[in-house]
Design a protein around this motif. Structure first.
Motif, PDB file in Angstrom:
ATOM      1  N   ALA A 187      -4.873  24.894 -16.612  1.00 26.16           N
ATOM      2  CA  ALA A 187      -4.073  24.392 -15.488  1.00 26.16           C
ATOM      3  C   ALA A 187      -4.234  25.291 -14.264  1.00 26.16           C
ATOM      4  O   ALA A 187      -4.333  24.801 -13.133  1.00 26.16           O
ATOM      5  N   LEU A 188      -4.290  26.591 -14.466  1.00 26.83           N
ATOM      6  CA  LEU A 188      -4.495  27.517 -13.351  1.00 26.83           C
ATOM      7  C   LEU A 188      -5.896  27.344 -12.776  1.00 26.83           C
ATOM      8  O   LEU A 188      -6.068  27.287 -11.560  1.00 26.83           O
ATOM      9  N   ARG A 189      -6.896  27.240 -13.647  1.00 28.24           N
ATOM     10  CA  ARG A 189      -8.281  27.046 -13.182  1.00 28.24           C
ATOM     11  C   ARG A 189      -8.375  25.788 -12.329  1.00 28.24           C
ATOM     12  O   ARG A 189      -8.952  25.793 -11.248  1.00 28.24           O
ATOM     13  N   SER A 190      -7.773  24.704 -12.778  1.00 27.61           N
ATOM     14  CA  SER A 190      -7.798  23.450 -12.034  1.00 27.61           C
ATOM     15  C   SER A 190      -7.096  23.608 -10.681  1.00 27.61           C
ATOM     16  O   SER A 190      -7.617  23.169  -9.643  1.00 27.61           O
ATOM     17  N   GLU A 216      -9.043  23.414  -6.948  1.00 26.34           N
ATOM     18  CA  GLU A 216      -8.610  22.513  -5.869  1.00 26.34           C
ATOM     19  C   GLU A 216      -8.269  23.300  -4.606  1.00 26.34           C
ATOM     20  O   GLU A 216      -8.669  22.914  -3.499  1.00 26.34           O
ATOM     21  N   ALA A 217      -7.540  24.391  -4.762  1.00 28.81           N
ATOM     22  CA  ALA A 217      -7.139  25.194  -3.603  1.00 28.81           C
ATOM     23  C   ALA A 217      -8.347  25.842  -2.927  1.00 28.81           C
ATOM     24  O   ALA A 217      -8.452  25.844  -1.689  1.00 28.81           O
ATOM     25  N   PHE A 218      -9.272  26.375  -3.712  1.00 28.14           N
ATOM     26  CA  PHE A 218     -10.474  26.983  -3.137  1.00 28.14           C
ATOM     27  C   PHE A 218     -11.337  25.922  -2.450  1.00 28.14           C
ATOM     28  O   PHE A 218     -11.920  26.181  -1.391  1.00 28.14           O
ATOM     29  N   PRO A 266       0.518  32.212  -9.162  1.00 26.58           N
ATOM     30  CA  PRO A 266      -0.865  32.201  -9.644  1.00 26.58           C
ATOM     31  C   PRO A 266      -1.408  33.627  -9.859  1.00 26.58           C
ATOM     32  O   PRO A 266      -2.167  33.865 -10.796  1.00 26.58           O
ATOM     33  N   TYR A 267      -0.983  34.564  -9.011  1.00 31.85           N
ATOM     34  CA  TYR A 267      -1.375  35.967  -9.160  1.00 31.85           C
ATOM     35  C   TYR A 267      -0.945  36.485 -10.525  1.00 31.85           C
ATOM     36  O   TYR A 267      -1.733  37.117 -11.241  1.00 31.85           O
TER      37      TYR A 267
END
Length: 129
Positions: free
Chosen positions: A110-113, A117-119, A9-10
């Motif tokens: 897809a990264l934003r989603s 969710e992770a945040f 993700p980074y």
């Protein structure tokens, strides 16, 4: 034999420069949006140090350099946040600022989603009230 390089993700976010932009925007929104007054009050007037620590934490959390761990050891998120009363309102204020900052930083849907969710999971885990 070639090693498979995992795209983190980074990396997907754009690395150090974009992460720094995200962190700075997050704290700028927190300071300016009256809906985040509760969590803004938990931070000192000078957010220079906390911005850097959050940047370092997110770097490793997103799969980039483990800057926070190298300097401070394991993040122990719940323990570090225990001195602050964090309930649903504080969680929601934090997410409001992060989601707004993320909306202003270009990234794949897809990264934003995935990050939303992770945040959300992590912010909910920080609740102690």
């Amino acid at each position: 034999m070639d090693a498979v390089t995992e795209i983190t993700p980074y990396d997907m976010l754009g690395g150090e420069a974009v992460l720094r932009q995200l962190v700075d925007r997050f704290y700028d929104i927190m300071a300016a949006d009256p809906r985040a007054a509760g969590i803004h009050a938990m931070h000192g007037a000078d957010t220079t140090v906390i911005r850097q620590k959050f940047f370092e934490f997110l770097s490793g959390w997103l799969g980039g350099p483990q800057l926070f761990i190298e300097k401070y050891g394991h993040p122990r998120l719940r323990a570090r946040h225990m001195p602050f009363a964090i309930g649903e309102s504080e969680r929601d204020q934090w997410l409001l600022c992060m989601f707004q900052a993320m909306a202003e930083v270009p990234m794949e849907d897809a990264l934003r989603s995935h990050l939303e969710e992770a945040f959300t999971r992590t912010a909910d885990f920080m609740r102690n009230q």
